[in-house]
Scaffold this active site. Structure first.
Site, short mmCIF file in Angstrom:
data_model
loop_
_atom_site.label_atom_id
_atom_site.label_comp_id
_atom_site.label_asym_id
_atom_site.label_seq_id
_atom_site.Cartn_x
_atom_site.Cartn_y
_atom_site.Cartn_z
N LYS A 1 0.67 -1.22 0.05
CA LYS A 1 -0.12 0.12 0.13
C LYS A 1 0.69 1.23 0.05
CE LYS A 1 -4.02 2.00 2.45
NZ LYS A 1 -4.75 1.91 3.75
N SER B 1 -9.88 1.84 2.86
CA SER B 1 -8.92 2.70 1.72
C SER B 1 -7.83 1.75 0.93
CB SER B 1 -8.21 3.53 2.60
OG SER B 1 -7.38 3.19 3.52
N SER C 1 -10.13 -0.38 6.76
CA SER C 1 -9.63 -0.17 5.46
C SER C 1 -8.85 -1.37 4.87
CB SER C 1 -8.49 0.96 5.62
OG SER C 1 -9.01 2.16 5.25
N1 GLN Z 1 -13.24 4.49 5.63
C1 GLN Z 1 -12.85 4.73 6.92
C2 GLN Z 1 -12.31 6.19 6.87
O1 GLN Z 1 -12.75 6.91 6.08
C3 GLN Z 1 -11.80 3.88 7.35
C4 GLN Z 1 -10.43 4.19 7.00
C5 GLN Z 1 -9.31 3.30 7.00
O2 GLN Z 1 -9.47 2.35 7.88
N2 GLN Z 1 -8.24 3.81 6.91
O3 GLN Z 1 -11.89 6.87 7.65
#
Ligand code: GLN
Length: 453
Positions: free
Chosen positions: A59, A134, A158
């Protein structure tokens, strides 16, 4: 099969499908091929090292020395780190081959990859749909066979949500299990790096490699790393499963609910038992999460000022303007929204009403989990309320987008580990089963996931 062949296969697949999937931001093909050749010449090192020579994708919020790392933000468009994250050092010691850096929502803020400043990754099962986020690139690359393994990060879901949407296995480890050194911080008290793979066994191997105390991260835990592979016995006899009623209630799609009930039947058939429980404070989890994570983000992102890293505006005549213009031009809309929310919540006069209150609720949420884990070994439920949604479907309404993480976020607030494993389909789209464990008990999660798989 040689490492050169494996790496060949990986790039061959990438060149075949990448124009449709769009999982990668940067490919490291020349270095990867050179390294593969070196490993083939030194194959004796591979004894007892299952990950030796394995193609892996990373990532893009995990820093890699000399390899472009953008966190999918314009503000880091030309950032080439001068050091490796601890997880990368550990992978290098294991001699995996880094194939490239994977797309994500900018600074890991999002649930669909639509917040990347560069491209929208597509779900390999249906390219009109999002891969989740994400870590959408990390899940899509594994699901489409571009790499065998990838690393993602999980602050509120995410890793698990994109794993569910793409039909792969994704684990968020216990907070502190894996070093965050070199992970570009979003919300430091919630962030964890974790493995995304095709099978539970692969997942356990990868977690084994990246876990452990690290003097470079004061929040990494001084807790023994057990042999996770020895948990993959297939035996769940006598295991006690808790199913939170809040996880199968309103807002959860009927087919998702059915797939979880089917999974519970399978586990019952293997000798486990399950009962309904309650996590009464989970209804406050979403609000608590967005307050705390945005507050932390507003502090963490203060370092991107156009002086030290990446992008710098051309349109400034003094220092204050330099900060302002660089940040207005460099950050995307969602990142700005979070910075504003967080700055507001932390400002004097509002701090007690918002930030402090949210911290108290976080403690109650944590306590809910502790209470359940006094009597049960694992908690089981869906990973997401629905299968993957269409690209563009939720972009106009941040609240609907945020609600997608309702089942994964409490796990980060409590700091406990959770996995998503494939558990069926709804209209041709994969669904994920979430298995949540006690602090530092990834072993039991893997045991259940492997028996079910
Ligand atoms: N979708 C969640 C957010 O927008 C979680 C994102 C994540 O786990 N990095 O914060």
């Amino acid at each position: 099969i040689s490492i050169t062949d494996l790496v060949d296969e990986s790039y061959k697949r990438i060149h075949e499908v990448e124009n449709k999937v769009q999982a990668f931001l940067t490919l490291d093909e020349e270095n990867a091929r050179t390294y593969a050749k070196q490993l083939d010449d030194a194959i004796s090192n591979s004894e007892n090292n299952v990950l030796f020579g394995m193609p892996i994708g990373i990532k893009d919020n995990i820093v890699t020395k000399g390899l472009r790392t953008t966190a999918a933000s314009k503000i880091l468009e030309n950032f080439d780190p001068i050091y490796d994250a601890t997880v990368i050092q550990k992978l290098k010691a294991t001699q995996t081959v880094t194939i490239g850096k994977l797309n994500m929502d900018e600074f890991a803020m999002g649930s669909s990859n639509e917040n990347s400043s560069y491209k929208v990754t597509r779900n390999p099962w249906d390219t009109d749909r999002v891969p989740g986020g994400s870590s959408g690139g990390s899940a899509a690359a594994v699901a489409s066979g571009e790499v065998l393994f990838s690393l993602g990060s999980d602050t509120g879901g995410s890793i698990r949500q994109p794993a569910a949407f793409c039909g792969v296995v994704g684990l968020k480890p216990t907070y502190g299990r894996v070093s965050r050194f070199g992970l570009i911080a979003f919300a430091s008290s919630l962030d964890q790096i974790g493995p995304i793979t095709r099978t539970v066994e692969d997942n356990a191997y990868l977690l084994q490699t990246i876990s452990g105390l690290d003097e470079m991260d004061s929040t990494s835990a001084n807790v023994d790393v057990p042999n996770f592979l020895s948990s993959l016995t297939g035996d769940v006899k006598g295991l006690k499963i808790a199913v939170p009623k809040e996880y199968l209630g309103e807002g959860v799609n009927e087919e998702v609910r059915q797939s979880v009930l089917e999974a519970l039947k399978v586990l019952e058939g293997l000798g486990a038992t399950w009962e309904e429980v309650s996590l009464p404070h989970s209804k406050y989890a979403l609000a608590t999460y967005y307050l705390l994570s945005s507050s932390e983000a507003s502090a963490n992102l203060a370092r991107f000022d156009g002086v030290r890293y990446g992008y710098r505006t051309d349109n400034a005549s003094n220092l204050l303007e330099l900060y302002k213009q660089t940040r207005s031009e460099g950050f995307g809309d969602e990142v700005k929204r979070r910075i504003m929310l967080g700055t507001f919540a932390l400002s004097s006069g509002y701090y007690d009403a918002y930030y402090k209150k949210a911290q108290k609720v976080r403690t109650l949420i944590k306590k809910d989990f502790e209470d359940v884990f006094e009597k049960y070994d694992v908690i089981v439920g869906p990973t997401t309320p629905t299968p993957a949604f269409k690209i563009g479907e939720n972009t106009k309404d941040p609240m609907t987008m945020y609600a997608n993480d309702i089942l994964t976020i409490p796990v980060n607030l409590a700091g406990v580990p959770g996995i998503s494993v494939p558990c069926g389909f709804s209209e041709g789209l994969p669904l994920g089963l979430q298995i949540i464990g006690k602090h530092f008990d990834e072993g039991t999660i893997y045991r259940v996931a492997h028996a079910f798989e």
